[in-house]
Every structure is written in structure tokens, then in C-alpha cells.
Design a protein around this motif. Structure first.
Motif, PDB file in Angstrom:
ATOM      1  N   MET B  59      43.037  19.770  40.316  1.00  0.00           N
ATOM      2  CA  MET B  59      42.188  20.791  40.933  1.00  0.00           C
ATOM      3  C   MET B  59      42.064  22.047  40.077  1.00  0.00           C
ATOM      4  O   MET B  59      41.454  23.010  40.498  1.00  0.00           O
ATOM      5  CB  MET B  59      42.763  21.249  42.288  1.00  0.00           C
ATOM      6  CG  MET B  59      43.205  20.180  43.232  1.00  0.00           C
ATOM      7  SD  MET B  59      43.411  20.879  44.884  1.00  0.00           S
ATOM      8  CE  MET B  59      44.570  22.194  44.560  1.00  0.00           C
ATOM      9  N   ARG B  60      42.684  22.049  38.909  1.00  0.00           N
ATOM     10  CA  ARG B  60      42.833  23.323  38.215  1.00  0.00           C
ATOM     11  C   ARG B  60      41.515  23.986  37.866  1.00  0.00           C
ATOM     12  O   ARG B  60      41.445  25.205  37.742  1.00  0.00           O
ATOM     13  CB  ARG B  60      43.698  23.158  36.969  1.00  0.00           C
ATOM     14  CG  ARG B  60      43.051  22.392  35.823  1.00  0.00           C
ATOM     15  CD  ARG B  60      44.043  22.216  34.682  1.00  0.00           C
ATOM     16  NE  ARG B  60      43.401  21.648  33.515  1.00  0.00           N
ATOM     17  CZ  ARG B  60      43.143  20.344  33.376  1.00  0.00           C
ATOM     18  NH1 ARG B  60      43.450  19.517  34.343  1.00  0.00           N
ATOM     19  NH2 ARG B  60      42.555  19.884  32.282  1.00  0.00           N
ATOM     20  N   ASN B  61      40.429  23.193  37.720  1.00  0.00           N
ATOM     21  CA  ASN B  61      39.162  23.797  37.330  1.00  0.00           C
ATOM     22  C   ASN B  61      38.303  24.225  38.512  1.00  0.00           C
ATOM     23  O   ASN B  61      37.268  24.845  38.314  1.00  0.00           O
ATOM     24  CB  ASN B  61      38.377  22.830  36.452  1.00  0.00           C
ATOM     25  CG  ASN B  61      39.037  22.682  35.091  1.00  0.00           C
ATOM     26  OD1 ASN B  61      39.625  23.648  34.586  1.00  0.00           O
ATOM     27  ND2 ASN B  61      38.975  21.489  34.528  1.00  0.00           N
ATOM     28  N   ILE B  62      38.694  23.872  39.715  1.00  0.00           N
ATOM     29  CA  ILE B  62      37.855  24.272  40.843  1.00  0.00           C
ATOM     30  C   ILE B  62      38.548  25.250  41.793  1.00  0.00           C
ATOM     31  O   ILE B  62      37.901  25.864  42.625  1.00  0.00           O
ATOM     32  CB  ILE B  62      37.367  23.036  41.650  1.00  0.00           C
ATOM     33  CG1 ILE B  62      38.543  22.197  42.122  1.00  0.00           C
ATOM     34  CG2 ILE B  62      36.398  22.201  40.850  1.00  0.00           C
ATOM     35  CD1 ILE B  62      38.162  21.179  43.180  1.00  0.00           C
ATOM     36  N   VAL B  63      39.864  25.400  41.672  1.00  0.00           N
ATOM     37  CA  VAL B  63      40.541  26.315  42.599  1.00  0.00           C
ATOM     38  C   VAL B  63      40.217  27.765  42.233  1.00  0.00           C
ATOM     39  O   VAL B  63      40.425  28.173  41.097  1.00  0.00           O
ATOM     40  CB  VAL B  63      42.068  26.113  42.532  1.00  0.00           C
ATOM     41  CG1 VAL B  63      42.782  27.162  43.364  1.00  0.00           C
ATOM     42  CG2 VAL B  63      42.417  24.726  43.018  1.00  0.00           C
ATOM     43  N   PRO B  64      39.668  28.532  43.181  1.00  0.00           N
ATOM     44  CA  PRO B  64      39.387  29.934  42.881  1.00  0.00           C
ATOM     45  C   PRO B  64      40.671  30.678  42.524  1.00  0.00           C
ATOM     46  O   PRO B  64      41.698  30.495  43.180  1.00  0.00           O
ATOM     47  CB  PRO B  64      38.810  30.463  44.201  1.00  0.00           C
ATOM     48  CG  PRO B  64      38.338  29.257  44.931  1.00  0.00           C
ATOM     49  CD  PRO B  64      39.233  28.146  44.522  1.00  0.00           C
ATOM     50  N   GLN B  65      40.604  31.482  41.485  1.00  0.00           N
ATOM     51  CA  GLN B  65      41.783  32.224  41.024  1.00  0.00           C
ATOM     52  C   GLN B  65      42.436  33.036  42.138  1.00  0.00           C
ATOM     53  O   GLN B  65      43.649  33.104  42.232  1.00  0.00           O
ATOM     54  CB  GLN B  65      41.368  33.172  39.886  1.00  0.00           C
ATOM     55  CG  GLN B  65      41.227  32.478  38.545  1.00  0.00           C
ATOM     56  CD  GLN B  65      42.572  32.008  37.994  1.00  0.00           C
ATOM     57  OE1 GLN B  65      43.562  32.701  38.110  1.00  0.00           O
ATOM     58  NE2 GLN B  65      42.601  30.807  37.443  1.00  0.00           N
ATOM     59  N   LYS B  66      41.586  33.603  42.969  1.00  0.00           N
ATOM     60  CA  LYS B  66      42.101  34.538  43.984  1.00  0.00           C
ATOM     61  C   LYS B  66      43.033  33.872  44.990  1.00  0.00           C
ATOM     62  O   LYS B  66      43.950  34.495  45.500  1.00  0.00           O
ATOM     63  CB  LYS B  66      40.926  35.151  44.757  1.00  0.00           C
ATOM     64  CG  LYS B  66      40.170  36.162  43.969  1.00  0.00           C
ATOM     65  CD  LYS B  66      40.800  37.518  44.111  1.00  0.00           C
ATOM     66  CE  LYS B  66      40.378  38.379  42.945  1.00  0.00           C
ATOM     67  NZ  LYS B  66      41.097  39.611  42.865  1.00  0.00           N
ATOM     68  N   ILE B  67      42.755  32.611  45.301  1.00  0.00           N
ATOM     69  CA  ILE B  67      43.545  31.977  46.358  1.00  0.00           C
ATOM     70  C   ILE B  67      44.335  30.787  45.823  1.00  0.00           C
ATOM     71  O   ILE B  67      44.635  29.845  46.536  1.00  0.00           O
ATOM     72  CB  ILE B  67      42.662  31.521  47.548  1.00  0.00           C
ATOM     73  CG1 ILE B  67      41.531  30.628  47.051  1.00  0.00           C
ATOM     74  CG2 ILE B  67      42.140  32.692  48.327  1.00  0.00           C
ATOM     75  CD1 ILE B  67      40.871  29.841  48.157  1.00  0.00           C
ATOM     76  N   PRO B  70      47.999  30.201  47.645  1.00  0.00           N
ATOM     77  CA  PRO B  70      47.950  29.513  48.950  1.00  0.00           C
ATOM     78  C   PRO B  70      47.555  28.049  48.815  1.00  0.00           C
ATOM     79  O   PRO B  70      48.128  27.187  49.489  1.00  0.00           O
ATOM     80  CB  PRO B  70      46.882  30.286  49.729  1.00  0.00           C
ATOM     81  CG  PRO B  70      46.780  31.598  49.077  1.00  0.00           C
ATOM     82  CD  PRO B  70      47.216  31.437  47.663  1.00  0.00           C
ATOM     83  N   CYS B  71      46.613  27.752  47.912  1.00  0.00           N
ATOM     84  CA  CYS B  71      46.218  26.354  47.734  1.00  0.00           C
ATOM     85  C   CYS B  71      47.387  25.531  47.231  1.00  0.00           C
ATOM     86  O   CYS B  71      47.644  24.426  47.718  1.00  0.00           O
ATOM     87  CB  CYS B  71      45.065  26.245  46.739  1.00  0.00           C
ATOM     88  SG  CYS B  71      43.550  26.931  47.367  1.00  0.00           S
ATOM     89  N   ASP B 227      41.337  38.561  34.041  1.00  0.00           N
ATOM     90  CA  ASP B 227      40.327  38.731  33.000  1.00  0.00           C
ATOM     91  C   ASP B 227      39.362  37.562  32.984  1.00  0.00           C
ATOM     92  O   ASP B 227      39.650  36.496  33.493  1.00  0.00           O
ATOM     93  CB  ASP B 227      40.992  38.887  31.624  1.00  0.00           C
ATOM     94  CG  ASP B 227      41.961  37.763  31.366  1.00  0.00           C
ATOM     95  OD1 ASP B 227      41.985  37.230  30.242  1.00  0.00           O
ATOM     96  OD2 ASP B 227      42.728  37.417  32.292  1.00  0.00           O
TER      97      ASP B 227
END
Lengths: 236, 227
Positions: B59-67, B70-71, B227
Motif C-alpha cells: 500500500m505504500r504508494n497509495i496511503v496518504p502521508q497524513k494518515i 492510523p492505516c 516535503d
């Protein structure tokens, strides 16, 4: 997809988390479903093992032949009685109950009783006592030595329970006035007759308490219990 | 192919999660009163580590950085619950009872989240698999070693089989929490001693691997702007 990784839109973030959570929930529901039966079997096997340890040879399934007595004391822990029958005749019962008076709370015990209320043997089915102190009171552990693995060790009688000085002292006693032990049973420190382990008085007390409660309830409500277990031919 | 071998073996010795990284101390110290428990705990953690590393790397390329944290936690918690259910169903009851609360607590084991954040979120699935496998194996081996030493010093037995048969009175110090710390201390001392000696032989000064430094883990930077 790049935008998804960098997104700060709170709705997108929320939906993403919701999707992940939903997938996880789906997987867990499936796993819970497929392990439900083995877990129930495991629990039953545990109960059966304890029953085999405290009851004489039986031909029925005591775990299905049970009768629950609602506890009338403060702790409100029910006592479950299991009946062991041989060729349809009740030969012994086992009582299972718990107490929260252990040093780490819960102690659950299974006590095998003859039809007249004499204790056959006591095992502790659940406990969380201090290793080395409370476990001396509660544990029946067969020590396996390296000689046993490779032969040459002394033959161990596996049909008997491993000895435990505290639990074994209840054997042959019943919670009646005739028995010689003053009622209710108490450890010697509290003026009773039960031996205890120094340094594990609380565990000893808790075990005495739960064993006495089972033995006493059986004596006090014997007819009700025998009737509930469907004992044929006994003094109804 | 050197890096493939390295990713696998680093967990065993150079970046051993228990003795070098000192992560996941809670299960380490609490359950290793005998070697069997150590093995059970190690294998359970290894399974979670493998699963979470693979899924998080996928999932590393689709998980939003912000969350992302929690994921990761949801993924890890799922694997832990799966392990718990399977252990309840198939593991020996004595082992399940002995590990007790520490199985659900694998969720908060630093090794699992640490590897997810520091490694799996930046590397390919295959590399993450190797990393998880190596780290899990290192964790298991350390737990078995720790449990074995403690069990032997307590009662002269290994894997609940008595080796010294005349040893009847248990030595409770090593069985309890203080003994866990003492034995672990010796383990770390031996590990450091060996590393320092090896470095001296090569004419160097021993420095712990840079990746172990606190600054290389970015969990603390969550609030800061990426960044």
C-alpha cells in the motif's frame, strides 16, 4: 494515485481510513467465522480434561450433563455441577466455580465429589498467581525430565494426578459436621484446619474458599442437584 | 545481491530487535520465563511482522502521508487479531494462557510499527518480506535464548524438560521481572563486548549502526509538514 498520497482533503482521508477499516473488518469476520468451531472445541476439551482428572471412569458426557446452581453469596459466581454416569447411574459429580479472592484475582477450580459429598480430587482450571508462591498452591505440574524423553527414567503413573500438598489435603473430606474439620473451612492461620503455604496465604485462602463453596453447596442442595442431573434411583 | 542478504541477516545480529535495537521490551521481559513461551511469542510476532510488512509495502504508494500511522495500526491490529484467534483455536492451552494479554499487545510492539514506518513504507514487497522475516527471526531467537537462559537458571530445565534432574527448588530471581532485566543486561553486555572487540581488531572504534539512531525514525515528525 500520486495525488492520493499527498492529499490533505479531509473527506478523502476519512474515506480512505473507512475503506481500510472495512476491509480489515471483513477479513476479521471471516477469520472469526472459521475459527469459531475449533475455539469452542478447544474450550470443551479443556473442560473435559479437568472432568477426566477429577471424576472416576464414566460412560456419559458430563460436559453435556450439567446443572447450574445460582450462587447466593456476595461473589455471585455460579457453580456448575457436572454429573458422571456409568451405565445410566450417577456415580459422581464435579463442581466448577470461581473466586476473585486470589492474589491476582480469578481462581477457577474443578472439584470432583462422590455421590455422598466426599471430595475425590481438586484441580485448579484457571489461575494467575505469582510464580513460585501462588502457583505452588494451585499447580499440579508433572515434571518431565530429560531421562523421560530418552528412556531410562522412572516409570510415572500417568493415570494419577501429579501431587500437590495443598490441593490433596481436601481429598476424602466432605463439608459436613461429622467430618472433623470445623465449618466453614479456613486455613490454619485463620483458626481453621487447612494447611497453607507460607508466603501464599491469600492464594491458599482463595482455594480453600472456592473448594468449600462447591463442597458445601453440594451438601446443602444435594437433592436439587441430583434431580437436576437426572440421577435415577437415588434418594428422591 | 549483497543487499538482499543484508536485509535478511541484519535482523539476526547487527540490528537484532531485542538485543541491539531494544525494541518491544514489554513482551520480551514479561513472557520469557521459559523457552517455550519465548518461542510462542516470537513466532506470533514474526507472523504479524511478515504480514504487516508485506501489506504495508503493497500500500505504500497509495496511503496518504497524513494518515499513514492510523492505516498501519489498522493493518497490524488485523494481523494480531488473526493470530490471536488462531492461537486460541489451535495452540496448546498452556501456551495460550501463559502468553495471555501479550498476544493482543503485539499491536503496540515497537518492532512491528517501527519496521512498517522505517522500512516497509519505503521498500519493495520482496525487500520488506525479507526484512520482516529477518527481524522476526532475530526477535524469536533472542526470546528463545533469553527464555532458555532464564528457565535454566530457574529450575535447570529447557523447554519445560528438566535437564538437571536433582534440581528441585526453583530459583525465583531469574523467573521474575528483576531476573529478566538482569539476564537481558548480560545479553546486551556480551553483544556489545563482541562488537567492540571485533571493531578493535580491525583498528576501528565501534559505533552502533546509524539506522538505529533515533533521528532516523520519523514517527516523531508526524505533526511537521512533509516535503
Amino acid at each position: 494515485m500520486m495525488s492520493l498520497k499527498k492529499t490533505e482533503n479531509i473527506f478523502v482521508l476519512g474515506i480512505f481510513l473507512a475503506v481500510i477499516g472495512a476491509v480489515a473488518a471483513g477479513i476479521l469476520a471471516w477469520v472469526a467465522e472459521i475459527t469459531k468451531e475449533p475455539i469452542a472445541k478447544m474450550e470443551l476439551a479443556k473442560t473435559n480434561k479437568a472432568l477426566m482428572a477429577v471424576l472416576p471412569d464414566f460412560t456419559n458426557e458430563p460436559s453435556k450433563d450439567k446443572f447450574v446452581i445460582k450462587s447466593d453469596d456476595k461473589e455471585k459466581y455460579d457453580i456448575v455441577f457436572y454429573g458422571a454416569k456409568k451405565d445410566g447411574k450417577l456415580i459422581a459429580v464435579a463442581g466448577q466455580s470461581r473466586t476473585m479472592k486470589g492474589y491476582s484475582g480469578l481462581i477457577e477450580s474443578m472439584v470432583g465429589l462422590d455421590a455422598d459429598g466426599k471430595i475425590r480430587s481438586v484441580v485448579i482450571t484457571k489461575q494467575n498467581e505469582t510464580p513460585g508462591l501462588g502457583t505452588v498452591v494451585c499447580g499440579r505440574k508433572r515434571v518431565v525430565t530429560i531421562f523421560d524423553l530418552f528412556g531410562g527414567g522412572k516409570k510415572v503413573d500417568t493415570s494419577k494426578l501429579p501431587p500437590n500438598a495443598i490441593l490433596d489435603q481436601f481429598d476424602g473430606h466432605s463439608a459436613t459436621q461429622k467430618d472433623g474439620w470445623s465449618l466453614p473451612w479456613k486455613v490454619k492461620k485463620d483458626g481453621g484446619n487447612i494447611n497453607f503455604i507460607t508466603g501464599a496465604t491469600i492464594s491458599s485462602r482463595a482455594v480453600t474458599d472456592v473448594v468449600y463453596r462447591i463442597a458445601h453447596t453440594y451438601i446443602a442442595k444435594r437433592k436439587e442437584i441430583l434431580k437436576g442431573l437426572g440421577a435415577g434411583g437415588d434418594d428422591k | 545481491m549483497k543487499s538482499v542478504v543484508y536485509e535478511f541477516t541484519k535482523g539476526l545480529w547487527k540490528e537484532n530487535p531485542v538485543i541491539v535495537l531494544l525494541l518491544g521490551m514489554c513482551p520480551t521481559l514479561a513472557v520469557t520465563s521459559n523457552a517455550t513461551n519465548g518461542l510462542g511469542m516470537g513466532l506470533a510476532t514474526m507472523f504479524v511482522l511478515l504480514g504487516s510488512n508485506i501489506v504495508i509495502s503493497l500500500m505504500r504508494n497509495i496511503v496518504p502521508q497524513k494518515i499513514r500511522i492510523p492505516c498501519y495500526i489498522v493493518v497490524i491490529a488485523t494481523f494480531v487479531t488473526v493470530v490471536e484467534l488462531f492461537m486460541k483455536a489451535y495452540a496448546p492451552p498452556t501456551l495460550y494462557n501463559a502468553l495471555g494479554i501479550f498476544i493482543p499487545l503485539i499491536v503496540v510492539n515497537c518492532i512491528v510499527l517501527g519496521r512498517a514506518e522505517a522500512f516497509a513504507s519505503k521498500n519493495t514487497v520482496f525487500m520488506s518480506f525479507l526484512d520482516g522475516f529477518g527481524m522476526g527471526l532475530g526477535f524469536t531467537l533472542s526470546l528463545v535464548a533469553l527464555g532458555g537462559v532464564r528457565e535454566f537458571l530457574t529450575s535447570g530445565s529447557l523447554f519445560e524438560v528438566k535437564i538437571i534432574t536433582c534440581w528441585t527448588t526453583e530459583f525465583m530471581l531469574t523467573n521474575g521481572a528483576p531476573g529478566a532485566f538482569i539476564v537481558l543486561g548480560f545479553f546486551i553486555a556480551i553483544m556489545n563486548g563482541l562488537n567492540i572487540r571485533k571493531a578493535k581488531k580491525n583498528g576501528e572504534i565501534y559505533v552502533p549502526p546509524a539506522a538505529l539512531d533515533c533521528r532516523h525514525c520519523h514517527i516523531c515528525d508526524l505533526g511537521k509538514v512533509e516535503d
